[in-house]
Design a protein around this motif. Structure first.
Motif, short mmCIF file in Angstrom:
data_model
loop_
_atom_site.label_atom_id
_atom_site.label_comp_id
_atom_site.label_asym_id
_atom_site.label_seq_id
_atom_site.Cartn_x
_atom_site.Cartn_y
_atom_site.Cartn_z
N SER A 38 1.89 5.90 -37.18
CA SER A 38 1.12 6.86 -36.40
C SER A 38 -0.01 6.09 -35.74
O SER A 38 -0.99 5.72 -36.38
N LEU A 39 0.16 5.82 -34.45
CA LEU A 39 -0.79 4.97 -33.74
C LEU A 39 -1.01 5.52 -32.34
O LEU A 39 -0.05 5.80 -31.62
N ARG A 40 -2.25 5.66 -31.97
CA ARG A 40 -2.61 6.19 -30.65
C ARG A 40 -2.98 5.01 -29.75
O ARG A 40 -4.05 4.42 -29.89
N VAL A 41 -2.07 4.67 -28.83
CA VAL A 41 -2.27 3.55 -27.92
C VAL A 41 -2.14 4.09 -26.49
O VAL A 41 -1.19 4.78 -26.17
N PRO A 42 -3.10 3.79 -25.61
CA PRO A 42 -3.01 4.25 -24.22
C PRO A 42 -1.95 3.44 -23.46
O PRO A 42 -1.92 2.21 -23.52
N VAL A 43 -1.08 4.16 -22.75
CA VAL A 43 -0.03 3.52 -21.96
C VAL A 43 0.14 4.27 -20.64
O VAL A 43 -0.30 5.41 -20.48
N TYR A 44 0.78 3.60 -19.70
CA TYR A 44 1.20 4.23 -18.45
C TYR A 44 2.69 4.51 -18.54
O TYR A 44 3.45 3.69 -19.05
N LEU A 45 3.11 5.66 -18.04
CA LEU A 45 4.52 6.03 -18.03
C LEU A 45 4.91 6.32 -16.58
O LEU A 45 4.22 7.06 -15.89
N ALA A 46 6.00 5.70 -16.13
CA ALA A 46 6.42 5.87 -14.74
C ALA A 46 7.94 5.98 -14.66
O ALA A 46 8.66 5.40 -15.47
N PRO A 57 11.05 -1.61 -19.89
CA PRO A 57 12.08 -0.59 -19.65
C PRO A 57 12.40 0.16 -20.94
O PRO A 57 12.38 -0.43 -22.02
N ALA A 58 12.66 1.43 -20.79
CA ALA A 58 12.96 2.28 -21.95
C ALA A 58 14.03 3.29 -21.56
O ALA A 58 14.41 3.38 -20.40
N GLN A 59 14.48 4.04 -22.54
CA GLN A 59 15.42 5.12 -22.29
C GLN A 59 14.97 6.34 -23.08
O GLN A 59 14.61 6.22 -24.25
N TRP A 118 11.21 15.14 -19.13
CA TRP A 118 12.11 14.00 -18.95
C TRP A 118 13.48 14.36 -19.51
O TRP A 118 13.57 14.93 -20.60
N SER A 119 14.52 14.00 -18.81
CA SER A 119 15.89 14.25 -19.27
C SER A 119 16.36 13.09 -20.14
O SER A 119 16.10 11.93 -19.81
N PRO A 120 17.04 13.38 -21.26
CA PRO A 120 17.62 12.31 -22.07
C PRO A 120 18.50 11.41 -21.21
O PRO A 120 19.22 11.88 -20.33
N GLY A 121 18.39 10.12 -21.45
CA GLY A 121 19.14 9.15 -20.67
C GLY A 121 18.37 8.58 -19.50
O GLY A 121 18.71 7.52 -18.97
N THR A 122 17.30 9.27 -19.08
CA THR A 122 16.44 8.75 -18.01
C THR A 122 15.83 7.44 -18.46
O THR A 122 15.54 7.25 -19.64
N GLU A 123 15.60 6.53 -17.52
CA GLU A 123 15.08 5.21 -17.87
C GLU A 123 13.71 4.97 -17.24
O GLU A 123 13.60 4.40 -16.15
N PRO A 124 12.63 5.41 -17.92
CA PRO A 124 11.28 5.17 -17.41
C PRO A 124 10.79 3.76 -17.72
O PRO A 124 11.44 3.01 -18.45
N LEU A 125 9.64 3.44 -17.16
CA LEU A 125 8.93 2.20 -17.47
C LEU A 125 7.67 2.59 -18.23
O LEU A 125 6.95 3.50 -17.84
N ILE A 126 7.40 1.87 -19.32
CA ILE A 126 6.19 2.12 -20.09
C ILE A 126 5.38 0.83 -20.07
O ILE A 126 5.92 -0.25 -20.29
N THR A 127 4.09 0.97 -19.75
CA THR A 127 3.23 -0.21 -19.64
C THR A 127 1.96 0.00 -20.44
O THR A 127 1.19 0.93 -20.16
N PRO A 128 1.73 -0.80 -21.46
CA PRO A 128 0.45 -0.70 -22.18
C PRO A 128 -0.70 -0.96 -21.21
O PRO A 128 -0.60 -1.79 -20.32
#
Length: 112
Positions: free
Chosen positions: A24-32, A79-81, A61-71
């Motif tokens: 359980s960790l609160r880290v600020p990130v950007y999601l695109a 890249p993520a899914q 967000w739909s399952p299977g979508t591939e966003p980018l997550i950036t700390p």
């Protein structure tokens, strides 16, 4: 127990789908969205592991979508899914992501 039934601990991992413990960790990130990398949303993680994360977002967000997550510490986009997207009672969505590239060392980003 017969020879075909895995031990209890192994069964839990097999049916849960993850072996790594989540923190359980609160880290600020950007999601695109991958096709709109400049249109980012600033979000915080809820729990993390080296190969996945749960966060809260305003977007569905739909399952299977591939966003980018950036700390927000200046790391490269990861890249993520999307594994799941669940509506929150207080508004927004819980989104579960699995990383399709390298793992993330969250403790280094969080300072702990």
């Amino acid at each position: 127990m017969d020879g075909f039934t895995p031990p209890t601990d192994l069964r839990r991992f097999l049916f849960d789908g993850r072996i790594e413990r989540r923190l359980s960790l609160r880290v600020p990130v950007y999601l695109a969205r991958e096709n709109e990398p400049r249109a980012t949303e600033q979000v915080f993680t809820r729990n993390v592991s080296p190969h996945g994360v749960r966060l809260v977002t305003k977007q569905k967000w739909s399952p299977g979508t591939e966003p980018l997550i950036t700390p927000r510490t200046g790391e490269f986009p990861q890249p993520a899914q999307v594994v799941y997207c669940k509506t929150r009672e207080r508004g927004g969505f819980y989104v579960g992501l699995t990383f399709t590239g390298r793992s993330i060392k969250w403790n280094e980003l969080h300072g702990g």
